[in-house]
Enzyme design. Structure first.
Site, mmCIF file in Angstrom:
data_model
loop_
_atom_site.group_PDB
_atom_site.id
_atom_site.type_symbol
_atom_site.label_atom_id
_atom_site.label_comp_id
_atom_site.label_asym_id
_atom_site.label_seq_id
_atom_site.Cartn_x
_atom_site.Cartn_y
_atom_site.Cartn_z
ATOM 1 N N CYS A 31 43.405 26.368 23.577
ATOM 2 C CA CYS A 31 41.946 26.491 23.435
ATOM 3 C C CYS A 31 41.503 26.640 21.978
ATOM 4 C CB CYS A 31 41.434 27.657 24.270
ATOM 5 S SG CYS A 31 42.029 27.616 25.963
ATOM 6 N N HIS A 76 34.979 30.282 21.842
ATOM 7 C CA HIS A 76 35.679 29.669 22.974
ATOM 8 C C HIS A 76 35.045 30.173 24.263
ATOM 9 C CE1 HIS A 76 38.518 28.333 25.798
ATOM 10 N NE2 HIS A 76 39.251 29.429 25.869
ATOM 11 N N ASN A 83 35.995 26.954 31.699
ATOM 12 C CA ASN A 83 36.844 26.953 30.501
ATOM 13 C C ASN A 83 37.485 25.575 30.358
ATOM 14 O OD1 ASN A 83 38.903 27.188 28.639
ATOM 15 N ND2 ASN A 83 39.583 29.196 29.346
HETATM 16 O O1 UT7 Z 1 41.556 30.179 27.501
HETATM 17 C C1 UT7 Z 1 42.102 31.403 27.890
HETATM 18 C C2 UT7 Z 1 42.243 31.468 29.369
HETATM 19 N N1 UT7 Z 1 42.377 32.739 30.001
HETATM 20 C C3 UT7 Z 1 41.444 33.732 29.982
HETATM 21 O O2 UT7 Z 1 40.485 33.713 29.296
HETATM 22 C C4 UT7 Z 1 41.688 34.859 30.951
HETATM 23 C C5 UT7 Z 1 41.165 36.179 30.483
HETATM 24 N N2 UT7 Z 1 41.056 37.096 31.610
HETATM 25 C C6 UT7 Z 1 39.987 37.064 32.452
HETATM 26 O O3 UT7 Z 1 39.066 36.274 32.270
HETATM 27 C C7 UT7 Z 1 39.956 38.084 33.563
HETATM 28 O O4 UT7 Z 1 41.075 38.920 33.460
HETATM 29 C C8 UT7 Z 1 39.920 37.442 34.972
HETATM 30 C C9 UT7 Z 1 38.568 36.760 35.193
HETATM 31 C C10 UT7 Z 1 41.026 36.421 35.157
HETATM 32 C C11 UT7 Z 1 40.070 38.534 36.027
HETATM 33 O O5 UT7 Z 1 39.046 39.509 35.843
HETATM 34 P P1 UT7 Z 1 39.408 41.071 35.842
HETATM 35 O O6 UT7 Z 1 38.142 41.779 35.633
HETATM 36 O O7 UT7 Z 1 40.510 41.264 34.837
HETATM 37 O O8 UT7 Z 1 39.873 41.280 37.317
HETATM 38 P P2 UT7 Z 1 41.215 41.955 37.873
HETATM 39 O O9 UT7 Z 1 42.346 41.002 37.767
HETATM 40 O O10 UT7 Z 1 41.366 43.321 37.284
HETATM 41 O O11 UT7 Z 1 40.844 42.151 39.377
HETATM 42 C C12 UT7 Z 1 39.837 43.080 39.799
HETATM 43 C C13 UT7 Z 1 39.726 43.017 41.311
HETATM 44 C C14 UT7 Z 1 41.072 43.170 42.010
HETATM 45 O O12 UT7 Z 1 40.843 43.838 43.226
HETATM 46 P P3 UT7 Z 1 41.101 45.415 43.388
HETATM 47 O O13 UT7 Z 1 42.558 45.587 43.026
HETATM 48 O O14 UT7 Z 1 40.182 46.068 42.381
HETATM 49 O O15 UT7 Z 1 40.762 45.671 44.800
HETATM 50 C C15 UT7 Z 1 41.500 41.753 42.263
HETATM 51 O O16 UT7 Z 1 42.369 41.650 43.361
HETATM 52 O O17 UT7 Z 1 39.224 41.734 41.701
HETATM 53 C C16 UT7 Z 1 40.181 41.089 42.559
HETATM 54 N N3 UT7 Z 1 40.171 39.667 42.226
HETATM 55 C C17 UT7 Z 1 39.324 38.794 42.731
HETATM 56 N N4 UT7 Z 1 38.336 38.937 43.644
HETATM 57 C C18 UT7 Z 1 37.617 37.826 43.954
HETATM 58 C C19 UT7 Z 1 40.978 39.034 41.326
HETATM 59 N N5 UT7 Z 1 40.633 37.730 41.263
HETATM 60 C C20 UT7 Z 1 39.613 37.564 42.138
HETATM 61 C C21 UT7 Z 1 38.836 36.448 42.496
HETATM 62 N N6 UT7 Z 1 37.851 36.632 43.402
HETATM 63 N N7 UT7 Z 1 39.019 35.225 41.960
#
Ligand code: UT7
Length: 327
Positions: free
Chosen positions: A116, A240, A270
């Site tokens: 990216c 980005h 993205n």
């Molecule tokens: O070019 C670079 C590419 N990569 C990035 O930029 C990634 C950077 N990271 C992110 O953007 C974020 O970490 C994500 C969007 C991928 C995830 O967001 P988060 O706020 O870090 O969520 P999390 O993984 O901590 O999950 C929070 C909750 C969890 O549930 P519990 O354990 O709180 O009950 C997950 O199981 O949300 C749940 N969850 C979802 N729920 C609905 C995780 N993914 C999803 C989903 N839909 N897609």
């Protein structure tokens, strides 16, 4: 990286173009196939919909042609084509020679893969070529991440998409738009974001998020220092387009209001190498950039890489082409 030496021949952007595949995939579409919700995706990422489809060569030809037309540059006058992509259509050869041929260019053509951060890497390289004698360089950022995304994996399927954007860079006498730049990489963080050959993107989202903010702010600070400017001088940040929360946190740490950041991720998702030039084109198309404005382009990506550049918008080439402003 040291600051740009004095008396280096600079360059200005005289045209730009974009290409997005026609197929729109909304968050509601994703709700049908994976355990997610529109509200969760918007809340955690800022993304509402994304575009999916097309090839890296096809999208690059579309955005490249648009940029050439806007600049009025004869394709035969382009001295080099640099295509930033982390998703070439084939493992061998690079995608850029096919783009070069379809656009009617007669010049060197190569791909740059810095994920990216790729467009900023390519833009800096193009400035280097212009300092060494090239007069006109076409720089394109394109990715077709849909092909390497596992659409049953809610961790990544909500984020990634396809797109392309291009700029024509032309030499000027004396300093051009680029006032400072920084390219970084840290291979120890490779494990947090990668795709094996033939495989899908694997990502530790939390770790990438945590590092992204830090490395974007570090890189931006280095570029600003090299350019001799401060965050207060920056008119517009072109970050980005990974996640609105990453952009917000980075702007907070830079001490800048979110209104000074360009965001298109709500409609593009993205798009990796295309993300920064798509945002730049959006700002230019919407008259958000005036002559004299200071732009900060800043990104991070798999590698992990980071890159930033400070541009002062404006300038005129020896044959009279201006840095276009639509305002
Ligand atoms: O070019 C670079 C590419 N990569 C990035 O930029 C990634 C950077 N990271 C992110 O953007 C974020 O970490 C994500 C969007 C991928 C995830 O967001 P988060 O706020 O870090 O969520 P999390 O993984 O901590 O999950 C929070 C909750 C969890 O549930 P519990 O354990 O709180 O009950 C997950 O199981 O949300 C749940 N969850 C979802 N729920 C609905 C995780 N993914 C999803 C989903 N839909 N897609």
């Amino acid at each position: 990286m040291p600051a740009i030496p004095p008396n280096v021949r600079g360059a200005i952007i005289t045209g730009w173009g974009t290409a997005l595949p026609p197929k729109v995939v909304t968050n509601h579409d994703l709700e049908q196939t994976i355990d997610t919700s529109h509200d969760w995706i918007v809340d955690r990422t800022g993304i509402h919909e994304r575009r999916v489809g097309g090839s890296t060569v096809g999208l690059s030809v579309e955005s490249g042609r648009m940029a050439l037309e806007m600049s009025g540059v004869d394709p035969l006058a382009i001295d080099a084509l640099v295509l930033a992509t982390t998703t070439p259509d084939r493992t061998v050869p690079a995608s850029s020679p096919a783009v070069q041929t379809e656009l009617g260019l007669k010049c060197g053509a190569y791909d740059v893969n810095a994920a990216c951060s790729g467009f900023v890497y390519a833009l800096v390289q193009a400035h280097g070529m212009i300092a060494m004698g090239a007069k006109k360089v076409l720089v394109i950022g394109t990715d077709t991440l849909a092909r390497i995304t596992d659409w049953s994996d809610r961790n990544t399927a909500i984020l990634f998409a396809d797109g392309s954007a291009a700029v024509v860079l032309e030499a000027v006498e004396g300093p051009g738009q680029l006032l400072g730049w920084d390219l970084d990489a840290d291979g120890t963080a490779e494990k947090f974001l990668y795709a094996d050959v033939g495989g899908y993107i694997q990502m530790d989202g939390k770790e990438v998020f945590r590092r992204a903010v830090r490395i974007m702010v570090d890189s931006a600070t280095k570029s600003m220092n090299h350019a001799g400017v401060t965050a207060d001088d920056v008119s517009l940040v072109v970050p980005h387009q990974a996640n609105i929360r990453i952009i917000q946190a980075s702007m907070d740490r830079l001490g800048l209001p979110i209104e000074r950041a360009v965001t298109v991720l709500h409609r593009t998702g993205n798009t990796s190498s295309a993300s920064i030039p798509l945002a730049l084109a959006d700002a230019l198309d919407n008259g958000r950039v005036a002559k004299g404005d200071l732009l900060l382009l800043v990104g991070f990506g798999a590698g992990m890489t980071a890159a930033s550049a400070i541009l002062r918008w404006g300038g005129t080439t020896a044959d009279g082409a201006d840095a276009t402003v639509l305002a």
